[in-house]
Design an enzyme around this catalytic site. Structure first.
Site, short mmCIF file in Angstrom:
data_model
loop_
_atom_site.label_atom_id
_atom_site.label_comp_id
_atom_site.label_asym_id
_atom_site.label_seq_id
_atom_site.Cartn_x
_atom_site.Cartn_y
_atom_site.Cartn_z
N HIS A 12 6.71 8.02 -7.65
CA HIS A 12 6.33 7.57 -9.02
C HIS A 12 4.55 7.03 -8.35
O HIS A 12 4.40 6.73 -9.09
CB HIS A 12 7.03 6.54 -8.93
CG HIS A 12 7.85 7.41 -10.10
ND1 HIS A 12 8.06 7.46 -11.25
CD2 HIS A 12 9.20 7.85 -9.44
CE1 HIS A 12 9.14 8.48 -12.16
NE2 HIS A 12 9.84 8.48 -11.11
N GLY A 15 -1.64 7.83 -6.07
CA GLY A 15 -2.27 7.61 -4.90
C GLY A 15 -1.25 8.83 -4.01
O GLY A 15 -2.23 10.04 -3.94
N LYS A 16 -0.10 8.87 -3.90
CA LYS A 16 0.53 10.14 -3.10
C LYS A 16 0.74 11.28 -3.82
O LYS A 16 0.28 12.49 -3.37
CB LYS A 16 1.81 9.94 -2.84
CG LYS A 16 2.67 8.40 -2.07
CD LYS A 16 3.97 8.69 -1.84
CE LYS A 16 4.54 7.70 -0.98
NZ LYS A 16 6.09 7.56 -0.57
N ASP A 71 8.16 10.17 2.26
CA ASP A 71 8.44 8.37 2.32
C ASP A 71 7.46 8.09 3.52
O ASP A 71 7.06 9.04 4.35
CB ASP A 71 9.83 8.27 2.66
CG ASP A 71 10.35 6.59 2.55
OD1 ASP A 71 9.98 6.51 1.63
OD2 ASP A 71 10.52 6.26 3.91
N SER A 72 6.83 6.89 3.41
CA SER A 72 5.79 6.54 4.16
C SER A 72 5.81 4.82 4.70
O SER A 72 6.36 4.51 3.50
CB SER A 72 4.63 7.74 3.56
OG SER A 72 4.76 7.18 2.44
N PHE A 152 -5.94 4.14 -2.11
CA PHE A 152 -4.60 3.23 -2.85
C PHE A 152 -3.49 2.47 -1.69
O PHE A 152 -4.40 2.62 0.01
CB PHE A 152 -3.98 3.89 -2.95
CG PHE A 152 -2.88 4.78 -2.52
CD1 PHE A 152 -3.29 6.08 -1.83
CD2 PHE A 152 -1.52 4.52 -2.25
CE1 PHE A 152 -2.67 7.07 -1.12
CE2 PHE A 152 -0.92 5.85 -1.39
CZ PHE A 152 -1.16 7.28 -0.76
N LYS A 175 -10.33 11.14 4.16
CA LYS A 175 -9.09 10.95 4.04
C LYS A 175 -7.98 11.93 4.14
O LYS A 175 -7.25 11.83 5.00
CB LYS A 175 -8.71 9.37 3.56
CG LYS A 175 -7.48 8.68 3.78
CD LYS A 175 -7.04 8.50 2.59
CE LYS A 175 -5.71 8.04 2.90
NZ LYS A 175 -4.86 7.62 1.68
P1 ITT Z 1 7.84 6.67 -4.08
O1 ITT Z 1 8.99 6.37 -3.89
O2 ITT Z 1 8.44 7.11 -5.61
O3 ITT Z 1 6.96 8.00 -3.29
P2 ITT Z 1 6.75 4.62 -3.20
O4 ITT Z 1 4.84 4.27 -3.29
O5 ITT Z 1 7.41 3.29 -3.25
O6 ITT Z 1 6.77 5.80 -4.26
P3 ITT Z 1 7.27 4.74 -0.18
O7 ITT Z 1 8.42 3.51 -0.75
O8 ITT Z 1 7.26 5.59 0.65
O9 ITT Z 1 6.52 4.70 -1.75
O10 ITT Z 1 6.45 3.45 0.08
C1 ITT Z 1 5.44 3.42 1.05
C2 ITT Z 1 4.20 2.19 0.73
O11 ITT Z 1 3.13 2.78 1.67
C3 ITT Z 1 3.74 2.35 -0.48
O12 ITT Z 1 3.54 0.84 -0.73
C4 ITT Z 1 2.29 2.80 0.18
O13 ITT Z 1 1.23 2.51 -1.15
C5 ITT Z 1 1.69 2.75 1.14
N1 ITT Z 1 1.06 3.80 1.63
C6 ITT Z 1 1.59 5.34 1.93
N2 ITT Z 1 0.78 5.82 2.75
C7 ITT Z 1 -0.54 5.33 2.23
C8 ITT Z 1 -1.60 6.13 2.51
O14 ITT Z 1 -2.08 7.22 2.69
N3 ITT Z 1 -2.55 5.14 2.83
C9 ITT Z 1 -2.56 3.99 1.92
N4 ITT Z 1 -1.05 2.97 1.64
C10 ITT Z 1 -0.13 3.91 1.59
#
Ligand code: ITT
Length: 197
Positions: A12, A15-16, A71-72, A152, A175
């Site tokens: 959701h 950015g991802k 997941d990141s 983002f 990036k």
């Molecule tokens: P989904 O679970 O729906 O994928 P989410 O935003 O909750 O969405 P995560 O639980 O994986 O996703 O949380 C990852 C967080 O780390 C989230 O707040 C992102 O904005 C941040 N993040 C991950 N990759 C990033 C990137 O490339 N640049 C900046 N922030 C990043």
């Protein structure tokens, strides 16, 4: 060999979604859970890979479409690798990314043990028949004062090693082709080449 022509990008996070869409071959149709009215699962895993697998399974079961989930998060070494898997939850808890970034900067200054950090991404693809593949990518770097307006999430406070700009100061394409998600995708791509190309 059957070819995947449609993928649900199980996130959701806009950015991802954009980054993963741009990494996948153009000819693959990309679907968002938003289009199908599918909510997010609870992230009960203890690691990036567990949460990534949990999301891919959840979205596959809801949609019956081949699913790619991520997941990141940002690990800051002097903060015991926090926020890590809680990166998204920190933003909710502190009232948005800007406040969460301020919190990180304040904590890093207070602890005063350096600024080393990394972004991590675990990608899982769930292919028809129940086959799953998970790959993780990491990019090492350091925490910086907030700079830049692109990207983002935590992009304004992260400078990858070998660069002088934060992710948010870089051009989108620059990036996209170096980050943690790209590194994870390249590993995954090797294993799914026969299905997608
Ligand atoms: P989904 O679970 O729906 O994928 P989410 O935003 O909750 O969405 P995560 O639980 O994986 O996703 O949380 C990852 C967080 O780390 C989230 O707040 C992102 O904005 C941040 N993040 C991950 N990759 C990033 C990137 O490339 N640049 C900046 N922030 C990043």
């Amino acid at each position: 060999m059957y070819k995947i022509n449609k993928i649900l990008i199980g996130t959701h996070n806009k950015g991802k979604f954009k980054e993963i869409s741009d990494l996948l071959p153009k000819k693959i149709e990309k679907i968002s859970p938003v289009e199908l009215g599918i909510e997010s699962p609870a992230e009960t895993g203890k690691t990036f890979s567990e949460n990534s697998l949990l999301k891919a399974k959840f979205f596959y079961e809801k949609s019956n479409l081949v699913t790619l989930s991520d997941d990141s998060g940002l690990e800051v070494e002097c903060l015991n690798n926090e926020p890590g898997i809680y990166s998204s939850r920190w933003a909710d808890q502190y009232g948005g990314f800007d406040k969460a970034m301020t919190e990180i900067l304040t904590k890093v200054k207070k602890v005063n043990k350096g600024t080393k950090a990394r972004f991590v991404s675990s990608l899982t693809i769930y292919i028809d028949g129940g086959k799953t593949i998970t790959e993780t990518g990491k990019i090492e770097g350091k925490i910086s004062e907030k700079k830049g307006l692109n990207g983002f999430g935590y992009d304004p406070i992260f400078i990858p090693n070998g660069y002088t700009k934060t992710f948010a100061e870089m051009e989108y394409k620059n990036k996209l082709l170096i980050d943690h998600r790209f590194i994870a995708y390249k590993k995954l791509e090797k294993k799914i080449k026969n299905y997608i190309l």
